[in-house]
Scaffold this active site. Structure first.
Site, mmCIF file in Angstrom:
data_model
loop_
_atom_site.group_PDB
_atom_site.id
_atom_site.type_symbol
_atom_site.label_atom_id
_atom_site.label_comp_id
_atom_site.label_asym_id
_atom_site.label_seq_id
_atom_site.Cartn_x
_atom_site.Cartn_y
_atom_site.Cartn_z
ATOM 1 C CD GLU A 1 10.114 -7.956 -18.584
ATOM 2 O OE1 GLU A 1 9.547 -6.877 -18.505
ATOM 3 O OE2 GLU A 1 10.093 -8.749 -17.698
ATOM 4 C CE LYS B 1 7.583 0.172 -10.860
ATOM 5 N NZ LYS B 1 7.682 -0.083 -12.023
ATOM 6 C CG ASN C 1 2.954 -0.550 2.717
ATOM 7 O OD1 ASN C 1 2.500 -1.576 2.391
ATOM 8 N ND2 ASN C 1 4.499 -0.428 2.471
ATOM 9 N N GLY C 2 1.958 -3.166 4.915
ATOM 10 C CA GLY C 2 2.654 -4.313 5.622
ATOM 11 C C GLY C 2 1.504 -5.488 5.721
ATOM 12 C CD1 TRP D 1 -2.534 -4.680 -4.923
ATOM 13 C CD2 TRP D 1 -1.439 -5.903 -3.351
ATOM 14 N NE1 TRP D 1 -2.247 -5.880 -5.482
ATOM 15 C CE2 TRP D 1 -1.788 -6.599 -4.426
ATOM 16 C CE3 TRP D 1 -1.221 -6.334 -2.080
ATOM 17 C CZ2 TRP D 1 -1.277 -8.055 -4.532
ATOM 18 C CZ3 TRP D 1 -0.810 -7.738 -2.342
ATOM 19 C CH2 TRP D 1 -0.875 -8.529 -3.168
ATOM 20 C CG HIS E 1 10.557 -31.506 -25.289
ATOM 21 N ND1 HIS E 1 10.996 -32.886 -24.932
ATOM 22 C CD2 HIS E 1 11.712 -30.992 -25.916
ATOM 23 C CE1 HIS E 1 12.039 -33.197 -25.796
ATOM 24 N NE2 HIS E 1 12.347 -31.925 -26.141
ATOM 25 C CB CYS F 1 -0.957 0.022 1.118
ATOM 26 S SG CYS F 1 -1.847 -1.470 1.494
ATOM 27 C CE LYS G 1 7.249 -4.957 -18.213
ATOM 28 N NZ LYS G 1 7.198 -6.066 -17.276
ATOM 29 C CD GLU H 1 3.773 -7.371 -15.187
ATOM 30 O OE1 GLU H 1 4.206 -7.491 -14.159
ATOM 31 O OE2 GLU H 1 4.537 -6.741 -16.216
ATOM 32 N NE ARG I 1 4.116 1.996 -1.618
ATOM 33 C CZ ARG I 1 5.358 1.443 -1.455
ATOM 34 N NH1 ARG I 1 6.551 1.573 -2.308
ATOM 35 N NH2 ARG I 1 5.703 0.520 -0.580
#
Length: 608
Positions: A481, A603, A99-100, A75, A504, A2, A485, A488, A27
């Site tokens: 990557e 983030k 936050n946590g 969040w 395979h 957060c 992207k 996401e 965040r």
């Protein structure tokens, strides 16, 4: 994950807190809230489900004034994203943002319930508020009530607390979650990240674990875990406020994609010796004795940073002939790795606050390994705790999907590999590698010119329900990557795979509805990946080829084709990354997705 902010001073706290929350929204953005002491010295709280814009609408246009307040953008971890679970939480005269994650909150909650305490939310945070209120009610001074309460907590926290009965103070504390104090002219801030107050001050103090900060209009007092006053030296942030703004771009992500040539140039500047054609290894803090004693290198990271670590393994092993192991940070700490004093441990983290990466680094330090962190944030926890630190200088990255942080991580690992190689008698010759590095920013400018072609590709591909990304060698992590992207920010399922492994399993997925994005670079594996494209074509797959080879055979096998310039194999990772970023961006925009704030993501992952 957060974002929190506190303000005390002579200006309008509500305006400054809301402005700070907008800059912290990366965040977390499923709910938001603000608490402030109004002109009548009463505590008011406004909360809502949704984003900061919803909170602003709920506050309305009334002329509310305050000089002290705290704010939060969430969040969700404990409790669904509802107004009831939004911060700040309040118990009587006490209001708090957090936050946590409180790991023992169930145990603490049960004890409080037995004492008759009633809870109004499903969050772990409310437990802290009740604990502080309990001690305050029992006669503890405000700051001691906070310090006593947090000693009962297991887990991570950064908190800002205000009290209606003592409106001239904000109490702040932290453990394992970032909290930075901004020192203005007669005003003071506490926040999760510096962009929240960068327009007001660049002078900051980074809090350490178990410290307490008491903010008043006159200044800030810091106490250690024993309650003793301590002196902390301020740091000046070099980022300008404009670096954290969109600057005319539609989204932060697009702006940050276009900032990549500049970010790489800044990361290189002062770190290469052009006359000696070598990287300045002392920029990493190493001395000659350490370099000669390194027997093995471990690299850990999460998400996008893990992909850069995989590329770093190729670079270091091929250039330096030093064995490298790469781990996802959340796995490293639990697999009992064999690591010791002759090993170098590298953590890669954009924010310098990633919980799993920090935990892995601490495990490595306990085992006696020397630790290096590659990160972007000056004064972050990783930077303070590592033996050595290398800053990427990419500037603030606001878009949740990482772009310029990734390419500057690749650049940093390239500098490290070439630097170590120049001092390793059995290593590969680095002649020409520095020249290529110096050319990289201008080459990326050339790649960005192809955005209209990439946008056209995105329009053709935007209705696909799934993607497969293929590559070989050092480009395989870039395929990973590219897939990350896309999923996401567009919510399309995408999978990155080594092209040689396609037979395979993934080949079973290929039909006319599956776009297969293939990265091709001229070199040792060139003919082999051409064969992989032919295998895709023979099964009816739609081939999307990004290549630095313009040979007719490649174009003929491509349903969609994009040519990109080339340097060496190591730096081609950066060159190939940019089209994949733009492809994901444009597909997401076409689909109407929230590019900068994709659902369920934040983030900086500051909880495990």
């Amino acid at each position: 994950m957060c974002g929190i902010i506190g303000y005390i001073g002579n200006n309008n706290a509500i305006e400054l807190i809301l402005d700070g929350l907008k800059k912290l929204e990366y965040r977390g953005y499923d709910s938001a809230g603000i608490a402030f002491i109004n002109e009548s010295a009463a505590l008011e709280i406004v909360r809502c489900k949704g984003k900061i814009s919803d909170l602003i609408n709920k506050l309305g246009h009334a002329s509310i004034k305050s000089n002290t307040g705290i704010g939060h953008t969430r969040w969700a971890t404990h409790g669904s994203p509802t107004e009831n679970n939004a911060h700040p939480h309040r118990v009587e005269s006490i209001a708090l943002v957090h936050n946590g994650i409180i790991e023992n909150f169930i145990e603490l909650k049960k004890d409080l319930l037995k004492k008759g305490v009633r809870f109004s939310s499903d969050t772990d945070t409310e437990v802290i508020c009740h604990l502080i209120h309990t001690y305050y009610q029992d006669g503890y001074p405000f700051d001691e009530a906070v310090s006593t309460a947090i000693k009962l907590i297991r887990g991570s926290y950064a908190i800002c607390v205000i009290n209606e009965k003592e409106p001239d103070r904000i109490i702040c504390a932290k453990k394992d979650s970032p909290l930075v104090i901004g020192l203005g002219n007669g005003e003071f801030f506490a926040t999760s990240d510096v962009p929240a107050f960068l327009s007001n001050t660049r002078d900051v103090i980074f809090m350490e674990d178990y410290e307490l900060a008491i903010l008043t209009k006159e200044g800030v007092i810091f106490n250690n875990s024993s309650g003793e006053a301590i002196y902390k030296k301020p740091t000046t942030i070099t980022w300008s406020p404009s670096m954290a703004e969109k600057g005319g771009y539609r989204h932060f992500m697009l702006k940050e994609i276009y900032e990549q040539p500049r970010a790489i140039a800044d990361t290189i500047t002062g770190r290469v010796n052009v006359e000696k054609n070598a990287a300045n290894l002392y920029e990493f803090g190493f001395d000659e004795d350490l370099i000669t004693t390194i027997k093995k290198i471990y690299i850990t990271a999460c998400g996008t940073s893990w992909h850069s670590a995989l590329c770093g393994k190729y670079m270091i092993e091929q250039l330096c002939r030093i064995p490298v192991e790469v781990d996802i940070a959340s796995e490293f700490r639990y697999r009992q790795p064999i690591i010791g004093s002759s090993d170098l441990f590298i953590s890669i983290t954009q924010s310098g606050e990633t919980a799993d990466t920090l935990a892995a680094m601490r495990e490595a330090k306990k085992a006696g390994a020397k630790t290096l962190t590659i990160c972007n944030v000056v004064g972050s926890t990783a930077a303070r705790e590592a033996d050595f630190v290398f800053y990427t200088h990419s500037g603030p990255e606001i878009g949740v999907a990482s772009t310029k942080a990734f390419v500057t991580q690749l650049t940093s690992l390239y500098l490290l590999a070439t630097g170590l190689s120049s001092r390793n008698p059995v290593a590969q010759d680095c002649q020409g590698l520095i020249d290529d590095l110096l050319r990289l920013p201008s080459v990326l400018e050339e790649v960005l010119i192809s955005e209209p072609e990439i946008e056209h590709m995105a329009r053709v591909l935007s209705k696909a329900s799934g993607f497969l990304f293929l590559a070989r060698g050092i480009l395989y992590p870039i395929a990973l990557e590219g897939a990350l992207k896309l999923k996401e920010i567009s919510y399309i399922h995408a999978e990155g795979y080594p092209a040689g492994e396609m037979k395979h399993g993934p080949i079973a997925l290929i039909d006319e509805n599956l776009p297969v994005v293939i990265l091709i670079s001229k070199g040792m594996l060139y003919e082999k990946i051409i064969s992989n494209i032919e295998e895709v074509k023979s099964r009816g797959g739609k081939t999307v080829v990004i290549s630095n080879s313009d040979e007719p055979a490649v174009r003929e096998l491509s349903d969609l084709f994009l040519w990109v310039p080339s340097l060496n194999n190591f730096l081609n990772t950066v060159i190939m990354t940019v089209p994949l970023q733009l492809l994901a961006y444009h597909i997401a925009v076409i689909k109407g997705c929230d590019v900068d704030q994709p659902r369920n993501l934040a983030k900086s992952v500051t909880v495990e």
